[in-house]
Scaffold this active site. Structure first.
Site, PDB file in Angstrom:
ATOM      1  N   ASN A 105       0.867  -1.177   0.000  1.00  0.00           N
ATOM      2  CA  ASN A 105       0.000   0.000   0.000  1.00  0.00           C
ATOM      3  C   ASN A 105       0.906   1.231   0.000  1.00  0.00           C
ATOM      4  OD1 ASN A 105      -1.773   2.064   0.531  1.00  0.00           O
ATOM      5  ND2 ASN A 105      -2.224   1.434   2.635  1.00  0.00           N
ATOM      6  N   LYS A 160       0.102   4.252  -0.209  1.00  0.00           N
ATOM      7  CA  LYS A 160      -0.539   5.421   0.421  1.00  0.00           C
ATOM      8  C   LYS A 160      -0.366   6.669  -0.456  1.00  0.00           C
ATOM      9  CE  LYS A 160       0.161   3.310   4.880  1.00  0.00           C
ATOM     10  NZ  LYS A 160       0.122   3.450   6.319  1.00  0.00           N
ATOM     11  N   HIS A 204      -9.432   0.955   4.806  1.00  0.00           N
ATOM     12  CA  HIS A 204      -8.165   1.090   5.550  1.00  0.00           C
ATOM     13  C   HIS A 204      -8.422   1.970   6.783  1.00  0.00           C
ATOM     14  CE1 HIS A 204      -4.064   2.240   6.552  1.00  0.00           C
ATOM     15  NE2 HIS A 204      -3.673   1.195   5.849  1.00  0.00           N
ATOM     16  N   GLY A 207       2.510   1.810  10.832  1.00  0.00           N
ATOM     17  CA  GLY A 207       3.446   2.926  10.697  1.00  0.00           C
ATOM     18  C   GLY A 207       4.170   3.290  11.975  1.00  0.00           C
TER      19      GLY A 207
HETATM   20  C1  PEP Z   1      -0.758  -0.146   6.087  1.00  0.00           C
HETATM   21  O1  PEP Z   1      -0.834   1.034   5.798  1.00  0.00           O
HETATM   22  O2  PEP Z   1      -1.637  -0.922   5.705  1.00  0.00           O
HETATM   23  C2  PEP Z   1       0.382  -0.600   6.878  1.00  0.00           C
HETATM   24  C3  PEP Z   1       0.350  -1.809   7.361  1.00  0.00           C
HETATM   25  O3  PEP Z   1       1.413   0.295   7.060  1.00  0.00           O
HETATM   26  P1  PEP Z   1       2.869  -0.038   7.694  1.00  0.00           P
HETATM   27  O4  PEP Z   1       3.371  -1.304   7.063  1.00  0.00           O
HETATM   28  O5  PEP Z   1       3.704   1.142   7.368  1.00  0.00           O
HETATM   29  O6  PEP Z   1       2.676  -0.217   9.174  1.00  0.00           O
END
Ligand code: PEP
Length: 256
Positions: free
Chosen positions: A9, A11, A94, A172
């Protein structure tokens, strides 16, 4: 046997030029991966270039969101028909969309029905907050998200859904769930609820990814868990070496 599925993802990262470069690098780095499904989900602005680069490759393209209507006066949105022309997957619900853009279990349900109607592979995100986790409410909260998402969806369609269990406190933050805890939550809050909603074959057929600070060096610990069928990766999907490292480490762990 559920086929593993790892998705990235991106983002709100990557200009079209940067997205093209990343997609190109991943295509080369992951060309020999046959044991699992792979997808990248660029921002809507880069869906076109990334789908061109990855056409005919073993990496699917996904959108990060979409509206449930086919067209209409919904400024800023993209529709399932538009996504279908550019992608085969779509992330739905999400936690960032739920937190910042008012998504609810009801809108997730509408989007999920639209994705299934347009033959998209939906990746539906669910997961509890830190407060809910600490209050011991994880199973009831995530179970409620599952019931809301699948409302009115028949078993034959439910089997096509991919779930991403993402504890919000792990997204994150660099803090992951313990693989055993994530595995237990998936069993109790997801598979048991799906079994109750549908039947055992349906509950066992639906793939569940783990998401939350997955990195190359922790992927193997998650993928070997019996209920975890892959990962939804945020930050570590933005560099070729990180995402490729995650995929390769998962593939190696599954071969052992
Ligand atoms: C996400 O945004 O779905 C996610 C899991 O982010 P990260 O891997 O950065 O924690």
């Amino acid at each position: 046997m559920r086929r593993p599925f790892i998705a990235g993802n991106w983002k709100m990262h990557k200009t079209t030029v940067e997205a093209l470069e990343l997609a190109d690098g991943l295509k080369a780095a992951l060309a020999d991966v046959e044991s699992m499904d792979l997808a990248v989900c660029p921002p809507a602005s880069a869906l076109g270039v990334v789908s061109d680069v990855l056409a005919g490759s073993n990496i699917m393209v996904g959108a990060q969101n979409m509206h449930w209507e086919n067209s209409g006066a919904y400024t800023g949105e993209i529709s399932p028909v538009m996504v279908r022309g550019l992608a085969t997957c779509v992330i739905i619900g999400h936690s960032e969309r739920r937190e910042y853009f008012g998504e609810t279990d009801a809108t997730v349900n509408k989007k999920l029905k639209a994705a299934l109607a347009h033959d998209l592979v939906p990746i539906v995100c669910i997961g509890e907050s830190l407060e809910q986790n600490e209050a011991g409410e994880t199973v009831s909260f995530v179970g409620g998200q599952i019931r809301g998402a699948f409302e009115g969806i028949p078993a034959v369609d439910a089997q096509r859904v991919v779930l991403a269990y993402e504890p919000i406190w792990a997204i994150g933050t660099g803090r992951t769930a313990m693989p055993e805890d994530a595995d237990r939550t998936i069993r109790e809050a997801i598979r048991d609820v799906l079994r109750d909603l549908y039947d055992n074959p349906t509950a066992e057929a639906i793939r569940v990814q783990y998401g939350g600070s997955v990195k190359p060096d922790n992927m193997a610990d998650f993928i070997v868990m019996p209920e975890i069928d892959g990962a939804l990766v945020g930050g570590a999907s933005l560099k070729v070496e990180d995402f490729a490292g995650i995929v390769k480490n998962a593939a190696a762990a599954l071969q052992k």
